[in-house]
Design a protein around this motif. Structure first.
Motif, mmCIF file in Angstrom:
data_model
loop_
_atom_site.group_PDB
_atom_site.id
_atom_site.type_symbol
_atom_site.label_atom_id
_atom_site.label_comp_id
_atom_site.label_asym_id
_atom_site.label_seq_id
_atom_site.Cartn_x
_atom_site.Cartn_y
_atom_site.Cartn_z
ATOM 1 N N ASP A 64 35.086 35.733 43.315
ATOM 2 C CA ASP A 64 36.288 36.573 43.273
ATOM 3 C C ASP A 64 37.009 36.602 41.933
ATOM 4 O OD1 ASP A 64 36.039 37.307 45.997
ATOM 5 O OD2 ASP A 64 36.868 35.370 46.595
ATOM 6 N N GLU B 248 35.232 36.835 38.839
ATOM 7 C CA GLU B 248 34.304 37.353 37.827
ATOM 8 C C GLU B 248 33.659 36.274 36.969
ATOM 9 O OE1 GLU B 248 36.254 40.397 35.581
ATOM 10 O OE2 GLU B 248 36.615 41.659 37.339
ATOM 11 N N ARG C 234 33.948 44.046 43.864
ATOM 12 C CA ARG C 234 33.367 43.104 42.899
ATOM 13 C C ARG C 234 32.435 43.776 41.905
ATOM 14 N NH1 ARG C 234 32.010 39.191 47.930
ATOM 15 N NH2 ARG C 234 33.938 37.962 47.966
#
Length: 245
Positions: free
Chosen positions: A81, A83, A129
């Motif tokens: 979550d 990156e 995402r």
């Protein structure tokens, strides 16, 4: 040193030294020495398969590498979550350790490659995402395991589901019931499959994936995960013991 401890240490050392520490935020290091030591200390004290309690029907056992607490929780969150895809390498190595043990226990690695099946991401999660984290981990794990496995992202979500994090065991089971399918069943018919996830808690996600794969004609389905959640309530706990001091 146990194999689990050695695997956790090896994965920790493999973190690229970029950005802040994913475990504590220390600058200029992928994972600081203190967080590496904490991660190593979370290695499971059992080498065999684990199971939630109560055990889901038809549960084949799931091999895993570390406990989902402390720095492991922070790494999982950062990877999925925040990156921090630079964590795919070390987390993939932890998954590879579990996958290798699952293959050894099943004996299927002596035959044609086992299909390494990541749990699917929802369409909403992919949009948020921009990629599929478990597919990335599965690919990294496969590089370490070698030709005994073949990454096969054959599972898809067929309906919208709620965030599992806020649900109890029964809620998780209901939320995922018949939520997965294998759109192209010919890929799995008669094949041995090993479904993988990042964290095992209630077993609902892996069980639903197992159901979908068997319904599509898979010969067998085994399981592996990077982490397992420690006991949080009488309804959700795992059959592992903490490592000895």
């Amino acid at each position: 040193m146990t194999r689990g401890l050695a695997g956790a240490l090896g994965a920790a050392r493999g973190l690229v030294l970029t950005r802040a520490c994913a475990g504590c935020g220390a600058p200029d290091v992928g994972l600081c020495l203190r967080c590496r030591a904490e991660l190593a200390g979370l290695a499971l004290g059992v080498r065999g398969p684990v199971a939630p309690s109560p055990v889901p029907p038809g549960w084949p056992g799931c091999h895993a590498t570390v406990r989902y607490e402390g720095v492991a929780t922070r790494l999982a969150t950062a990877f999925k979550d925040e990156e921090r895809r630079d964590l795919a390498g070390p987390l993939g190595r932890l998954l590879a350790d579990a996958v290798a043990r699952a293959l050894l226990a099943s004996g299927h690695a002596r035959e044609r490659p086992v299909l390494l099946v990541p749990v699917p991401s929802s369409s909403a999660a992919v949009r948020r995402r921009g990629d599929r984290p478990m597919l990335l981990l599965a690919r990294h794990a496969a590089r370490h395991v070698g030709p005994a496995v073949e990454v096969a992202p054959v599972l898809s979500m067929v309906r919208r589901t709620a965030d599992q994090a806020g649900l109890d065991r029964l809620g998780r089971l209901a939320n995922l019931r018949r939520a997965m399918v294998v759109p192209r069943s010919g890929r799995v018919v008669g094949r041995h499959c090993l479904i993988v996830d990042d964290v095992l808690t209630s077993g609902a996600t892996l069980s639903e994936g197992q159901r979908a794969l068997l319904s599509a004609g898979a010969a067998t389905v085994t399981m592996a995960a990077v982490m397992v959640t420690p006991r949080r309530s009488p309804g959700v706990h795992l059959s592992f013991r903490p490592p000895a001091d």
